[in-house]
Design a protein around this motif. Structure first.
Motif, PDB file in Angstrom:
ATOM      1  N   ARG A  29      -9.277   4.495   9.901  1.00 48.99           N
ATOM      2  CA  ARG A  29      -9.704   4.022   8.392  1.00 48.99           C
ATOM      3  C   ARG A  29      -8.287   4.806   7.781  1.00 48.99           C
ATOM      4  N   LEU A  30      -7.724   5.783   8.172  1.00 46.91           N
ATOM      5  CA  LEU A  30      -6.982   6.444   7.480  1.00 46.91           C
ATOM      6  C   LEU A  30      -5.738   5.602   6.857  1.00 46.91           C
ATOM      7  N   PHE A  31      -5.173   4.884   7.492  1.00 44.43           N
ATOM      8  CA  PHE A  31      -4.067   3.973   7.390  1.00 44.43           C
ATOM      9  C   PHE A  31      -4.779   2.997   6.133  1.00 44.43           C
ATOM     10  N   TYR A  32      -5.939   2.560   6.311  1.00 45.63           N
ATOM     11  CA  TYR A  32      -6.332   1.509   5.188  1.00 45.63           C
ATOM     12  C   TYR A  32      -6.536   2.166   3.903  1.00 45.63           C
ATOM     13  N   TYR A  33      -7.109   3.495   3.942  1.00 49.98           N
ATOM     14  CA  TYR A  33      -7.285   4.285   2.716  1.00 49.98           C
ATOM     15  C   TYR A  33      -5.812   4.348   1.917  1.00 49.98           C
ATOM     16  N   ALA A  34      -5.060   4.998   2.956  1.00 51.03           N
ATOM     17  CA  ALA A  34      -3.516   5.355   2.072  1.00 51.03           C
ATOM     18  C   ALA A  34      -3.127   3.746   1.510  1.00 51.03           C
ATOM     19  N   LYS A  35      -3.224   2.817   2.440  1.00 50.49           N
ATOM     20  CA  LYS A  35      -2.750   1.509   1.949  1.00 50.49           C
ATOM     21  C   LYS A  35      -3.313   1.124   0.532  1.00 50.49           C
ATOM     22  N   TYR A  36      -4.896   1.351   0.356  1.00 50.27           N
ATOM     23  CA  TYR A  36      -5.496   1.007  -0.771  1.00 50.27           C
ATOM     24  C   TYR A  36      -4.992   1.827  -2.042  1.00 50.27           C
ATOM     25  N   LEU A  37      -4.665   3.142  -1.583  1.00 51.43           N
ATOM     26  CA  LEU A  37      -4.129   3.868  -2.852  1.00 51.43           C
ATOM     27  C   LEU A  37      -2.685   3.410  -3.237  1.00 51.43           C
ATOM     28  N   GLU A  38      -1.956   2.990  -2.221  1.00 55.24           N
ATOM     29  CA  GLU A  38      -0.722   2.395  -2.700  1.00 55.24           C
ATOM     30  C   GLU A  38      -0.578   1.179  -3.243  1.00 55.24           C
ATOM     31  N   GLU A  39      -1.531   0.123  -3.092  1.00 56.48           N
ATOM     32  CA  GLU A  39      -1.578  -1.072  -3.503  1.00 56.48           C
ATOM     33  C   GLU A  39      -2.086  -1.078  -5.034  1.00 56.48           C
ATOM     34  N   LYS A  40      -3.019  -0.161  -5.263  1.00 56.86           N
ATOM     35  CA  LYS A  40      -3.460   0.006  -6.728  1.00 56.86           C
ATOM     36  C   LYS A  40      -2.444   0.186  -7.734  1.00 56.86           C
TER      37      LYS A  40
END
Length: 724
Positions: free
Chosen positions: A122-133
């Motif tokens: 899930r680490l990848f998706y957490y990081a992606k969420y931070l970048e996309e917002k």
């Protein structure tokens, strides 16, 4: 009667731990302290544990783990991986066991695991969420952390210059009042607590009303719990949380450039434990958000620098062709005022004065000049809180924001910038006042936690919006450009031309320098990201190492973008030098370059590394280019070998970087340091020919000297001579 202040409390030596954890402390040979509750886990009395060496205690905690003490000692001595973590089971209960070194002691902590296991994928998706917002990484961070730990409130709390704080992002559950925008006074987080936050990035309390357990043993009261995850909180802080309606709390430090920038503060109305895995993930995401914030901030700075740079270039051109300085400055005055974000601008010189925008009246101008004359007429003065004696001018517009720059130090030529008063409304979480209680036995007054956190509004007058450092630097640059133009017409043409050539070369080199030196940290990020995408279940130690590589690389990128830009400016830029042992930087460069050039069979010899005076980022770039070249140009040898060592020569320190690579046919020692200079035998190796030009610029900047000895097909030795 003595008054005890909050900052006098030694919270890192509280001598107690929380109920869900257990603690052992060892000196170099034996256990010297344990938490009182350890008997519950081991069923062994404390006096039988005290005095045992660590290799006998670890098997008592888990016989299923093959404890490699030599490897453990190696890892906890590492500056990056200073904590070893194992998941163990005691009496059918899962625990995290962590081992680390601090204050010349070894600590073992055990704490209960939560039932819900975190998934590394899930680490990848957490990081992606931070970048996309886009635009609000802090708000995204609060959402993610609340999802991970399940607290009622998660907020980002930014510290101001006076160490008060303000909530700038928040995620809350239904039924919880929002604190968005609320301010908190400086004494809510006393100085020693802020210092701890910079040393240990997470802190939590699972239940403010749960029992705590003392640490017993030799000098137990003096055991330093700075890095202890299960350290009990002070009674004052627990009461503070209780008054705020929280039964559980967690916080994660936001540290930027070594300073505490703010906190991710988490509160829950009911007891709730945040276990080690959750805290590590939250701390990682917090740092990831920091790097994203810095990246966005850097983009904004580069845009502003570009706008300023264009105006500076045009001003310089006009001043060099127009002999009337006053006319030129007046022509550029509206542009200067707009870029500096001022409400008004005034130019004063021997022919009078001229103003643009809104400025103070004549009486207020006299007050400003009188005040500055008493201060010694500094070349640059700035404030956002200037206080006027208003008298009969009470209805006049007030300009507490003032900048004055002396354009020509030998004459009274000044540029003034003004900002009007900006009225602030601060909404405080409770009235910001210290409350003391009296202890009759000790005959002292001690601080009592605030009991009210209801909104309390305060109107702040008499201040303007604060001048940014970039705005002040821009005004200084305007003065420098003007002075240079005057100097040229005054007979200093040769010297000024030399400075202009150097400045232009610096600007030309800026883009190439970034492109060249950012390859290494970007390679580290790319490799780590590829590994995360390819493999779903990475071991915890590998994941931690990759995460650390990403953090180090992004931190380097930020520093280099800031400081390489400064390096390309004029001689007036001052770098902070300090005594540095470059050993860690050299090892970081080694690992990065081995990956970049795929040289796993490299023989690397690191000798003595003597401390040298320098600036941290410049030294990193210096060794990155020299060691990177040594590894690159020896990478195709059957047995590549690179050696780095230092020697003392009088008061100077010489660093040698030696390789057995392709070598150089040096006919002219100087031209190998020219930009884009590549020797004929370097074909087949990637590169643009700017690495050594960067080296030369850095050693010049540091007041050092670089020499080279080389022989074709034998190898090359660079020597950098640092002054003592």
């Amino acid at each position: 009667m003595r008054q005890l202040e909050c900052h006098e409390e030694e919270i890192h030596r509280c001598g107690n731990i929380q109920y869900f954890g257990y603690l052992f402390v060892f000196d170099e040979s034996k256990c010297i302290a344990v938490s009182e509750n350890i008997v519950q886990v081991l069923g062994i009395s404390i006096d039988k544990i005290l005095g045992l060496p660590i290799n006998q205690v670890l098997p008592l905690l888990s016989a299923d783990v093959d404890w490699d003490l030599a490897e453990i000692k190696k890892q906890i001595a590492d500056e990056i991986f200073f904590r070893v973590v194992e998941r163990i089971c005691i009496k059918n209960v899962d625990y995290y066991l962590s081992i680390y070194r601090y204050d010349e002691k070894t600590y073992i902590e055990i704490e209960i695991c939560n039932k819900n296991h975190l998934k590394a994928t899930r680490l990848f998706y957490y990081a992606k969420y931070l970048e996309e917002k886009h635009g609000n990484a802090w708000q995204s961070l609060t959402v993610l952390i609340r999802e991970i730990i399940g607290f009622d409130r998660v907020m980002v709390y930014r510290l101001e210059e006076d160490n008060s704080g303000q909530v700038i992002a928040e995620s809350i559950t239904d039924g919880v009042n929002s604190l968005m925008g609320y301010r908190y006074p400086e004494f809510d987080i006393p100085a020693q607590a802020r210092e701890l936050y910079t040393k240990f990035l997470s802190r939590h309390v699972a239940d403010i009303d749960a029992p705590i357990f003392p640490v017993q043993g030799r000098d137990a009261a003096d055991v330093d719990l700075t890095r202890c995850s299960i350290r009990a909180l002070s009674p004052v802080h627990l009461q503070y949380l209780r008054n705020a309606g929280a039964r559980a709390s967690a916080s994660f430090s936001i540290v930027i450039e070594g300073k505490l920038w703010g906190l991710v503060a988490c509160q829950n109305r009911e007891p709730l434990n945040v276990d080690l895995a959750q805290r590590h993930l939250c701390a990682f995401l917090t740092q990831y958000a920091v790097n994203y914030y810095l990246s966005e901030h850097q983009k904004e700075n580069l845009v502003a620098q570009t706008i300023m740079g264009v105006m500076e270039r045009d001003l310089k051109s006009e001043l060099l062709v127009n002999s009337d300085i006053a006319v030129v400055l007046e022509r550029f005055a509206p542009q200067i005022m707009e870029i500096a974000g001022a409400d008004g601008l005034m130019i004063k010189h021997d022919r009078g004065s001229k103003a643009w925008g809104e400025i103070p009246n004549e009486q207020f101008q006299h007050q400003i000049d009188y005040y500055l004359s008493k201060q010694g007429d500094a070349d640059l003065f700035s404030t956002s809180t200037f206080v006027y004696d208003q008298g009969q001018h009470a209805q006049s517009a007030v300009f507490p924001g003032i900048v004055r720059i002396n354009i020509l130090p030998s004459n009274e030529w000044y540029i003034y910038l003004f900002r009007k008063e900006h009225i602030y409304e601060h909404v405080w979480a409770g009235k910001p006042e210290k409350i003391y209680q009296y202890d009759q036995k000790k005959e002292i007054e001690f601080p009592s936690p605030r009991t009210s956190f209801d909104a309390w509004r305060e109107i702040m007058k008499g201040k303007s919006i604060k001048w940014k450092n970039s705005e002040l630097s821009f005004i200084e640059k305007v003065a420098q450009i003007t002075q240079q133009a005057i100097a040229q017409r005054g007979g200093e043409i040769a010297q000024l031309n030399k400075e202009l050539v150097r400045s232009n070369n610096a600007l030309d080199t800026f883009g190439y320098t970034l492109t060249h030196d950012l390859k290494n940290p970007l390679s580290s990020i790319k490799l780590a990201a590829q590994m995360m995408l390819i493999k779903d279940d990475l071991p915890k130690d590998i994941l931690r190492k990759m995460a650390t590589n990403i953090l180090d690389a992004t931190a380097l990128i930020t520093e280099m973008m800031d400081k390489v830009y400064q390096l390309t400016q004029s001689n007036y830029v001052a770098f902070k030098t300090e005594l540095i042992d470059p050993r860690t930087k050299i090892l970081n460069v080694l690992e990065s370059c081995k990956l970049q050039f795929d040289v796993n069979h490299l023989e690397f010899i690191l000798g003595k590394t003597l401390p040298i005076h320098g600036e941290r980022t410049l030294l990193y770039q210096l060794f990155l280019n020299l060691i990177g070249n040594a590894i690159k140009y020896s990478s195709k040898e059957e047995h590549p070998r690179v050696e780095v060592y230092s020697e003392k020569h009088g008061h100077a320190v010489h660093y040698y970087i030696k390789d057995n690579g392709i070598g150089m046919d040096i006919q002219d020692n100087s031209n190998i340091f020219d930009i884009f200079k590549r020797l004929p035998n370097s074909q087949g190796f990637e590169g643009s020919g700017i690495g050594l030009s960067i080296v030369k610029r850095i050693v010049d900047r540091l007041g050092a000297k670089v020499t080279v000895e080389s022989e074709l097909n034998v190898g090359t030795t660079f020597c950098v001579q640092f002054k003592g």
